[in-house]
Write a protein that holds these residues in place. Structure first.
Motif, PDB file in Angstrom:
ATOM      1  N   MET A   1       0.844  -1.187   0.000  1.00  0.00           N
ATOM      2  CA  MET A   1       0.000   0.000   0.000  1.00  0.00           C
ATOM      3  C   MET A   1       0.891   1.252   0.000  1.00  0.00           C
ATOM      4  N   GLU A   2       0.601   2.156  -0.912  1.00  0.00           N
ATOM      5  CA  GLU A   2       1.386   3.382  -1.033  1.00  0.00           C
ATOM      6  C   GLU A   2       0.678   4.504  -0.262  1.00  0.00           C
ATOM      7  N   TRP A   3       1.408   5.193   0.614  1.00  0.00           N
ATOM      8  CA  TRP A   3       0.814   6.260   1.413  1.00  0.00           C
ATOM      9  C   TRP A   3       1.663   7.523   1.362  1.00  0.00           C
ATOM     10  N   ARG A   4       1.023   8.644   1.635  1.00  0.00           N
ATOM     11  CA  ARG A   4       1.708   9.922   1.764  1.00  0.00           C
ATOM     12  C   ARG A   4       1.195  10.647   2.997  1.00  0.00           C
ATOM     13  N   HIS A   5       2.080  11.429   3.572  1.00  0.00           N
ATOM     14  CA  HIS A   5       1.741  12.295   4.700  1.00  0.00           C
ATOM     15  C   HIS A   5       1.450  13.685   4.138  1.00  0.00           C
ATOM     16  N   ILE A   6       0.222  14.152   4.327  1.00  0.00           N
ATOM     17  CA  ILE A   6      -0.140  15.512   3.936  1.00  0.00           C
ATOM     18  C   ILE A   6      -0.139  16.357   5.209  1.00  0.00           C
ATOM     19  N   CYS A   7       0.822  17.244   5.307  1.00  0.00           N
ATOM     20  CA  CYS A   7       0.942  18.143   6.455  1.00  0.00           C
ATOM     21  C   CYS A   7       0.335  19.484   6.047  1.00  0.00           C
ATOM     22  N   VAL A   8      -0.783  19.819   6.649  1.00  0.00           N
ATOM     23  CA  VAL A   8      -1.585  20.962   6.235  1.00  0.00           C
ATOM     24  C   VAL A   8      -1.155  22.252   6.935  1.00  0.00           C
ATOM     25  N   ASP A   9      -0.643  23.183   6.160  1.00  0.00           N
ATOM     26  CA  ASP A   9      -0.494  24.593   6.543  1.00  0.00           C
ATOM     27  C   ASP A   9       0.218  24.846   7.880  1.00  0.00           C
ATOM     28  N   MET A  10       1.277  24.120   8.141  1.00  0.00           N
ATOM     29  CA  MET A  10       2.090  24.388   9.342  1.00  0.00           C
ATOM     30  C   MET A  10       3.054  25.528   9.004  1.00  0.00           C
ATOM     31  N   GLN A  11       2.490  26.734   8.900  1.00  0.00           N
ATOM     32  CA  GLN A  11       3.204  27.891   8.398  1.00  0.00           C
ATOM     33  C   GLN A  11       3.501  28.910   9.480  1.00  0.00           C
ATOM     34  N   ARG A  12       4.490  29.736   9.212  1.00  0.00           N
ATOM     35  CA  ARG A  12       4.886  30.769  10.166  1.00  0.00           C
ATOM     36  C   ARG A  12       3.739  31.730  10.471  1.00  0.00           C
ATOM     37  N   MET A  13       2.894  32.048   9.485  1.00  0.00           N
ATOM     38  CA  MET A  13       1.814  33.012   9.718  1.00  0.00           C
ATOM     39  C   MET A  13       0.771  32.490  10.706  1.00  0.00           C
ATOM     40  N   PHE A  14       0.765  31.181  10.949  1.00  0.00           N
ATOM     41  CA  PHE A  14      -0.117  30.599  11.960  1.00  0.00           C
ATOM     42  C   PHE A  14       0.631  30.313  13.265  1.00  0.00           C
ATOM     43  N   ALA A  15       1.937  30.131  13.186  1.00  0.00           N
ATOM     44  CA  ALA A  15       2.745  29.793  14.362  1.00  0.00           C
ATOM     45  C   ALA A  15       3.222  31.027  15.126  1.00  0.00           C
ATOM     46  N   GLU A  16       3.309  32.156  14.433  1.00  0.00           N
ATOM     47  CA  GLU A  16       3.877  33.365  15.042  1.00  0.00           C
ATOM     48  C   GLU A  16       2.788  34.379  15.359  1.00  0.00           C
ATOM     49  N   ASP A  17       3.200  35.533  15.843  1.00  0.00           N
ATOM     50  CA  ASP A  17       2.282  36.553  16.335  1.00  0.00           C
ATOM     51  C   ASP A  17       1.650  37.333  15.182  1.00  0.00           C
ATOM     52  N   THR A  18       0.568  36.775  14.645  1.00  0.00           N
ATOM     53  CA  THR A  18      -0.229  37.426  13.605  1.00  0.00           C
ATOM     54  C   THR A  18      -1.691  37.310  14.020  1.00  0.00           C
ATOM     55  N   PRO A  19      -2.605  37.974  13.313  1.00  0.00           N
ATOM     56  CA  PRO A  19      -4.035  37.804  13.625  1.00  0.00           C
ATOM     57  C   PRO A  19      -4.531  36.372  13.434  1.00  0.00           C
ATOM     58  N   TRP A  20      -3.787  35.562  12.702  1.00  0.00           N
ATOM     59  CA  TRP A  20      -4.173  34.172  12.465  1.00  0.00           C
ATOM     60  C   TRP A  20      -3.393  33.189  13.349  1.00  0.00           C
ATOM     61  N   HIS A  21      -2.798  33.658  14.402  1.00  0.00           N
ATOM     62  CA  HIS A  21      -1.987  32.804  15.272  1.00  0.00           C
ATOM     63  C   HIS A  21      -2.803  31.648  15.845  1.00  0.00           C
ATOM     64  N   VAL A  22      -2.229  30.445  15.786  1.00  0.00           N
ATOM     65  CA  VAL A  22      -2.854  29.235  16.331  1.00  0.00           C
ATOM     66  C   VAL A  22      -1.944  28.737  17.461  1.00  0.00           C
ATOM     67  N   PRO A  23      -2.256  29.081  18.716  1.00  0.00           N
ATOM     68  CA  PRO A  23      -1.376  28.715  19.829  1.00  0.00           C
ATOM     69  C   PRO A  23      -1.078  27.219  19.926  1.00  0.00           C
ATOM     70  N   TRP A  24      -2.060  26.369  19.591  1.00  0.00           N
ATOM     71  CA  TRP A  24      -1.881  24.920  19.710  1.00  0.00           C
ATOM     72  C   TRP A  24      -0.878  24.358  18.705  1.00  0.00           C
ATOM     73  N   MET A  25      -0.470  25.159  17.713  1.00  0.00           N
ATOM     74  CA  MET A  25       0.475  24.653  16.711  1.00  0.00           C
ATOM     75  C   MET A  25       1.777  24.198  17.375  1.00  0.00           C
ATOM     76  N   GLN A  26       2.224  24.918  18.371  1.00  0.00           N
ATOM     77  CA  GLN A  26       3.457  24.535  19.083  1.00  0.00           C
ATOM     78  C   GLN A  26       3.304  23.185  19.785  1.00  0.00           C
ATOM     79  N   THR A  27       2.097  22.893  20.251  1.00  0.00           N
ATOM     80  CA  THR A  27       1.832  21.646  20.962  1.00  0.00           C
ATOM     81  C   THR A  27       1.908  20.439  20.031  1.00  0.00           C
TER      82      THR A  27
END
Length: 192
Positions: free
Chosen positions: A1-27
């Motif tokens: 079986m062939e599989w791929r890991h799709i990692c969705v939008d783990m981007q700096r604009m969500f990880a850092e201090d922006t209006p779109w910050h997602v605090p749980w990303m660090q977790t």
């Protein structure tokens, strides 16, 4: 079986201090990093790329970026679109796939690549559970992929909708979707 890991939008604009910050990303970053490092050749990072300005987008996306004008290319430093540094160093061999909307499936490019590689299973991590992860998962199900969500490797800015999304997906799509912990997937227990 062939599989791929799709990692969705783990981007700096969500990880850092922006209006779109997602605090749980660090977790969830340690689990995402572990899987991505072990299987970098099988990892595809998606990036949500805002337009230069709202007028470049169709329909209600103009209103969306009218509200979030500070997140458009005119105002957001370009490097904020990058995946977080711990993951960026894995590209290559990991690949990156840019998209302008929540779903990576809309234009057909990602599905064409995966079909060409005879991929049948997708393992999903990243953010946000109730937005881009949800769009990624629903499209994967529609396209017939066996879909695995790593519940300790997805995150959202809103706990209530994160929990509700996982409950909805796990209950309503149980034939087409599996929820599991990252370690369970990495150990191969119960999924191969």
């Amino acid at each position: 079986m062939e599989w791929r890991h799709i990692c969705v939008d783990m981007q700096r604009m969500f990880a850092e201090d922006t209006p779109w910050h997602v605090p749980w990303m660090q977790t969830v970053l340690p689990q995402v990093t572990e899987l991505s490092q072990r299987h970098s050749l099988r990892t595809i990072f998606t990036r949500f790329v805002p337009p230069e300005n709202p007028d470049l987008m169709p329909g209600t996306w103009r209103a969306y970026y009218g509200k979030w004008w500070m997140m458009t290319g005119e105002h957001l430093p370009q490097e904020m679109v990058d995946v977080v540094p711990a993951l960026k160093k894995l590209i290559p061999p990991a690949r990156c796939f840019d998209k302008r909307v929540y779903s990576p499936w809309l234009d057909g490019r990602l599905h064409n690549v995966l079909s060409g590689e005879q991929v049948s299973t997708l393992v999903i991590s990243g953010g946000e559970t109730d937005v881009c992860v949800l769009a990624t998962v629903m499209g994967a199900i529609d396209l017939g992929y066996r879909t695995i969500i790593l519940k300790d490797a997805v995150c959202s800015g809103a706990d209530e909708t994160h929990d509700a999304s996982l409950e909805l997906l796990g209950n309503r799509f149980s034939v087409q979707l599996e929820l599991m912990e990252t370690e369970e997937f990495l150990s191969g227990a119960g999924w191969q």
